[in-house]
Write a protein that holds these residues in place. Structure first.
Motif, PDB file in Angstrom:
ATOM      1  N   ASP A   1     -10.853  10.381  10.015  1.00  0.00           N
ATOM      2  CA  ASP A   1     -11.481   9.957   8.790  1.00  0.00           C
ATOM      3  C   ASP A   1     -10.552   9.646   7.641  1.00  0.00           C
ATOM      4  O   ASP A   1     -10.857   9.851   6.510  1.00  0.00           O
ATOM      5  N   PHE A   2      -9.376   9.307   8.021  1.00  0.00           N
ATOM      6  CA  PHE A   2      -8.288   8.800   7.035  1.00  0.00           C
ATOM      7  C   PHE A   2      -8.703   7.332   6.638  1.00  0.00           C
ATOM      8  O   PHE A   2      -9.334   6.502   7.350  1.00  0.00           O
ATOM      9  N   TYR A   3      -8.269   7.069   5.400  1.00  0.00           N
ATOM     10  CA  TYR A   3      -8.179   5.558   4.835  1.00  0.00           C
ATOM     11  C   TYR A   3      -7.120   4.829   5.233  1.00  0.00           C
ATOM     12  O   TYR A   3      -6.001   5.435   5.664  1.00  0.00           O
ATOM     13  N   ILE A   4      -7.212   3.661   5.240  1.00  0.00           N
ATOM     14  CA  ILE A   4      -5.989   2.758   5.613  1.00  0.00           C
ATOM     15  C   ILE A   4      -5.834   1.671   4.518  1.00  0.00           C
ATOM     16  O   ILE A   4      -6.802   1.174   3.986  1.00  0.00           O
ATOM     17  N   SER A   5      -4.742   1.609   3.784  1.00  0.00           N
ATOM     18  CA  SER A   5      -4.245   0.997   2.701  1.00  0.00           C
ATOM     19  C   SER A   5      -3.602  -0.283   3.106  1.00  0.00           C
ATOM     20  O   SER A   5      -2.480  -0.276   3.764  1.00  0.00           O
ATOM     21  N   PHE A   6      -3.828  -1.444   2.503  1.00  0.00           N
ATOM     22  CA  PHE A   6      -3.157  -2.556   2.816  1.00  0.00           C
ATOM     23  C   PHE A   6      -2.140  -3.188   1.665  1.00  0.00           C
ATOM     24  O   PHE A   6      -2.991  -2.913   0.298  1.00  0.00           O
ATOM     25  N   SER A   7      -1.160  -3.654   1.556  1.00  0.00           N
ATOM     26  CA  SER A   7      -0.180  -3.980   0.682  1.00  0.00           C
ATOM     27  C   SER A   7      -0.245  -5.724   0.758  1.00  0.00           C
ATOM     28  O   SER A   7      -0.841  -6.261   1.361  1.00  0.00           O
ATOM     29  N   GLY A   8       0.783  -6.234  -0.261  1.00  0.00           N
ATOM     30  CA  GLY A   8       0.872  -7.627  -0.285  1.00  0.00           C
ATOM     31  C   GLY A   8       1.539  -8.217   1.000  1.00  0.00           C
ATOM     32  O   GLY A   8       1.576  -9.430   1.213  1.00  0.00           O
ATOM     33  N   ILE A   9       1.859  -7.647   1.912  1.00  0.00           N
ATOM     34  CA  ILE A   9       2.205  -7.690   3.441  1.00  0.00           C
ATOM     35  C   ILE A   9       1.246  -8.455   3.980  1.00  0.00           C
ATOM     36  O   ILE A   9       1.558  -9.882   4.733  1.00  0.00           O
ATOM     37  N   ILE A  10      -0.053  -8.235   3.810  1.00  0.00           N
ATOM     38  CA  ILE A  10      -0.975  -9.035   4.469  1.00  0.00           C
ATOM     39  C   ILE A  10      -1.104 -10.563   3.857  1.00  0.00           C
ATOM     40  O   ILE A  10      -1.612 -11.482   4.640  1.00  0.00           O
TER      41      ILE A  10
END
Length: 269
Positions: free
Chosen positions: A181-190
């Motif tokens: 139930d954790f969130y996943i955070s995306f950065s500029g790498i994508i």
């Protein structure tokens, strides 16, 4: 409209430019940012930013890759977590990328530091901001063991919650994080040309479990790659997610900001 869930405005590259950064954030419709603490020595400055600016908040923690700094005790973290505008614990986790001739067994100090942060997060019921690099198996196993996920939660403390920040791991790791139930955070790498596998991964990560971030001053997104990153560039992350998922940028901005509020509950308390 946008929320940068992870930045380092206290770092020298950004601190001197802060007035200009705040103006550029406003122009880019980046309404809020979370300033992440990486050492106890840095905490007072990070906390000052959060107290001085109404659209900034902060965390308390010591980055797993920082050596030669004050080692945080549980009491150190609990005292800082009790202060106004501190909304999370971290960043914490494990980083085995730079072993410098050491073995994984030699990194026991990192694992103990991580456990202290998990305990602080549970006792305060604040979310963890987790960093993992070349260490996903241990990161997950310790989180399960220390985070209260066992069927018999004898301590009575809340189960750990939080976010895996700047996610670059595999689908299996993402699935395990989501199962907890954790969130996943995306950065500029994508936005990077060679990040096709990561874009494939974000395609199936549910939008309701996503955050967006810059990790500034690092990892500036295309078209600013190679420059100093700032929270004003987080819309480029949202646009990439929108493109991959076939959504509007506004929908991604709204969902990720709502997710931020649901996770970092002290922001809206």
């Amino acid at each position: 409209m946008f929320t940068d869930s992870h930045c380092h405005l206290s770092f020298p590259e950004l601190r001197a430019q802060l007035p200009d950064i705040l103006v550029s954030m406003q122009s880019a419709e980046v309404d809020r940012a979370l300033c992440i603490c990486t050492t106890l020595e840095e905490f007072d400055e990070v906390h000052r930013l959060a107290r001085e600016y109404a659209n900034l908040w902060c965390t308390a923690g010591v980055h797993p890759d920082n050596e030669g700094v004050l080692e945080p005790s549980l009491d150190d973290l609990l005292q800082r977590a009790a202060l106004p505008r501190v909304v999370g614990i971290g960043e914490t986790g494990l980083d085995y990328y730079r072993l410098n001739g050491r073995s994984v067994a030699d990194m026991a100090w990192q694992r103990e530091r991580y456990r202290v942060h998990i305990q602080a997060a549970r006792q305060t019921d604040l979310p963890l901001v987790i960093h993992t690099r070349s260490a996903s198996d241990d990161t997950l196993s310790i989180l399960r063991e220390a985070g209260g996920f066992a069927s018999a939660n004898e301590s009575g403390w809340p189960i750990a919650r939080g976010v895996f920040h700047c996610f670059t791991e595999t689908e299996a790791v993402a699935s395990a994080a989501l199962d907890l139930d954790f969130y996943i955070s995306f950065s500029g790498i994508i936005t990077f040309r060679n990040a096709g596998d990561l874009r494939d991964l974000l395609r199936w990560v549910p939008l309701e479990r996503m955050l967006i971030e810059t990790d500034s001053p690092y990892l500036a997104p295309v078209p600013h790659r190679g420059k100093t990153n700032t929270p004003a560039y987080v819309p480029f992350v949202a646009r990439q997610i929108a493109e991959v998922k076939g959504l509007s940028v506004e929908a991604v901005a709204r969902a990720t900001s709502d997710n931020f509020d649901h996770l970092f509950t002290r922001v809206t308390a």
